[in-house]
Design an enzyme around this catalytic site. Structure first.
Site, PDB file in Angstrom:
ATOM      1  N   ARG A 137       0.820  -1.214   0.000  1.00  0.00           N
ATOM      2  CA  ARG A 137       0.000   0.000   0.000  1.00  0.00           C
ATOM      3  C   ARG A 137       0.856   1.268   0.000  1.00  0.00           C
ATOM      4  O   ARG A 137       0.336   2.364   0.194  1.00  0.00           O
ATOM      5  CB  ARG A 137      -0.930   0.015   1.222  1.00  0.00           C
ATOM      6  CG  ARG A 137      -2.165  -0.870   1.078  1.00  0.00           C
ATOM      7  CD  ARG A 137      -2.978  -0.940   2.374  1.00  0.00           C
ATOM      8  NE  ARG A 137      -3.271   0.353   2.926  1.00  0.00           N
ATOM      9  CZ  ARG A 137      -2.860   0.788   4.118  1.00  0.00           C
ATOM     10  NH1 ARG A 137      -2.098   0.031   4.882  1.00  0.00           N
ATOM     11  NH2 ARG A 137      -3.203   1.984   4.552  1.00  0.00           N
ATOM     12  N   LYS A 138       2.145   1.140  -0.230  1.00  0.00           N
ATOM     13  CA  LYS A 138       3.010   2.315  -0.302  1.00  0.00           C
ATOM     14  C   LYS A 138       2.885   2.937  -1.695  1.00  0.00           C
ATOM     15  O   LYS A 138       3.774   2.838  -2.539  1.00  0.00           O
ATOM     16  CB  LYS A 138       4.454   1.933   0.024  1.00  0.00           C
ATOM     17  CG  LYS A 138       4.625   1.550   1.497  1.00  0.00           C
ATOM     18  CD  LYS A 138       6.047   1.148   1.814  1.00  0.00           C
ATOM     19  CE  LYS A 138       6.177   0.748   3.282  1.00  0.00           C
ATOM     20  NZ  LYS A 138       7.530   0.272   3.624  1.00  0.00           N
ATOM     21  N   THR A 139       1.735   3.547  -1.904  1.00  0.00           N
ATOM     22  CA  THR A 139       1.391   4.124  -3.197  1.00  0.00           C
ATOM     23  C   THR A 139       1.108   5.616  -3.040  1.00  0.00           C
ATOM     24  O   THR A 139       0.956   6.114  -1.928  1.00  0.00           O
ATOM     25  CB  THR A 139       0.150   3.434  -3.777  1.00  0.00           C
ATOM     26  OG1 THR A 139      -0.904   3.486  -2.800  1.00  0.00           O
ATOM     27  CG2 THR A 139       0.427   1.966  -4.111  1.00  0.00           C
ATOM     28  N   THR A 272       6.506   0.400  -6.124  1.00  0.00           N
ATOM     29  CA  THR A 272       5.706   1.590  -6.402  1.00  0.00           C
ATOM     30  C   THR A 272       6.350   2.884  -5.910  1.00  0.00           C
ATOM     31  O   THR A 272       6.173   3.929  -6.532  1.00  0.00           O
ATOM     32  CB  THR A 272       4.292   1.463  -5.791  1.00  0.00           C
ATOM     33  OG1 THR A 272       4.395   1.061  -4.412  1.00  0.00           O
ATOM     34  CG2 THR A 272       3.465   0.445  -6.552  1.00  0.00           C
TER      35      THR A 272
END
Length: 286
Positions: A137-139, A272
């Site tokens: 979820r490191k977006t 990402t």
């Protein structure tokens, strides 16, 4: 490739609407002031760096969302290798529409192609193993749909999309709750009470926590920031009772060695957050 389930027409429409509104607001005055309303032109998407191309389908959606009469002729599809000098597509129609959407298309494609290229490179290191490469979820906020889509285009596997489609009990959940056992029990009670169909993953930082997570019977155990030797021990302890995921400080050079432990997944935020944009350009066809 088939568009991922999370990249729905509704989600993309909202993303494109907000992005165009952010950029254009009361008008693209550079274009409105210099380009005749009825002028028709073409532009080519020029590849200026070797890459795995991504965002082609999205580009076509952006063009047609802004102006349904724009025509896009595609020569290189999402997921295909592209080389310097290649032309990915040609868009034809209103010159005003092409100019007003140019930057949004390029911003998306350059970022997505960078992620797809990096993912493809990393994933190629796992060929011949059973381990799958996951994103995280490191977006970028409000750009997640494009970044995760790019990972899929590059050959990676998407982890949970957000906070709503999986229960992941990380270190803070466990520390706030007191123990893995307590946190998992509460999560299972929550799932039952609310009639949800959610898998439970637990982050572990030691072999003792791995034992506790195995006993709690979860769907996946994350092995966080463990060295390869400890990871191997953990996978042997899990012994196929659930999935396992290596995470934390993963680098490209570590992938093969980590996969040799037999871990089910390797997740890496770098896919990402650390991918470099690919150089692409939209040029007028003269």
């Amino acid at each position: 490739m088939k568009r991922p389930s999370y990249a729905t027409d509704k989600v993309l429409k909202t993303f494109i609407k907000n992005a165009l509104e952010e950029d254009i607001q009361d008008g693209d005055h550079s274009t409105l002031s210099t380009i005749p309303k009825d002028l028709k032109q073409s532009a080519k998407l020029l590849v200026k760096q070797d890459c795995i191309l991504a965002g082609v389908e999205l580009a076509e959606i952006i063009f047609k969302t802004f102006d349904k009469d724009l025509k896009v002729e595609i020569f290189i599809k999402d997921g295909q290798a592209a080389k310097i000098g290649d032309i990915a597509f040609i868009v034809t129609g209103s010159a005003r529409s092409i100019l007003s959407t140019e930057r949004l298309v390029l911003n998306c494609m350059q970022r997505m192609s960078g992620i797809a290229t990096l993912t493809h490179d990393w994933d190629s290191r796992l060929v011949g193993t059973k381990t799958k490469l996951l994103d995280t979820r490191k977006t970028t906020p409000n750009f997640r749909v494009c970044e995760k889509w790019a990972v899929a285009i590059g050959g990676g596997t998407n982890h949970r999309y957000g906070l709503y489609d999986m229960i992941m009990l990380k270190d803070n959940h466990i520390d706030y709750n007191g123990s893995i056992t307590n946190a998992v029990k509460m999560a299972k009670d929550y799932i039952k009470t609310n009639k949800k169909k959610l898998k439970i993953e637990v982050e572990t930082r030691s072999l003792e926590e791995v034992k506790e997570a195995i006993k709690a019977k979860v769907d996946r155990i994350m092995l966080d920031n463990m060295n390869v030797a400890m990871m191997k021990q953990a996978v042997e302890m899990i012994n196929g009772s659930c999935e396992s995921e290596a995470s934390g400080g993963i680098t490209r050079d570590m992938l093969k060695e980590i996969a040799s432990t037999g871990v089910t997944y390797i997740s890496a935020g770098a896919l990402t957050h650390s991918a470099e944009n690919i150089d692409l350009s939209l040029k007028a066809v003269k």
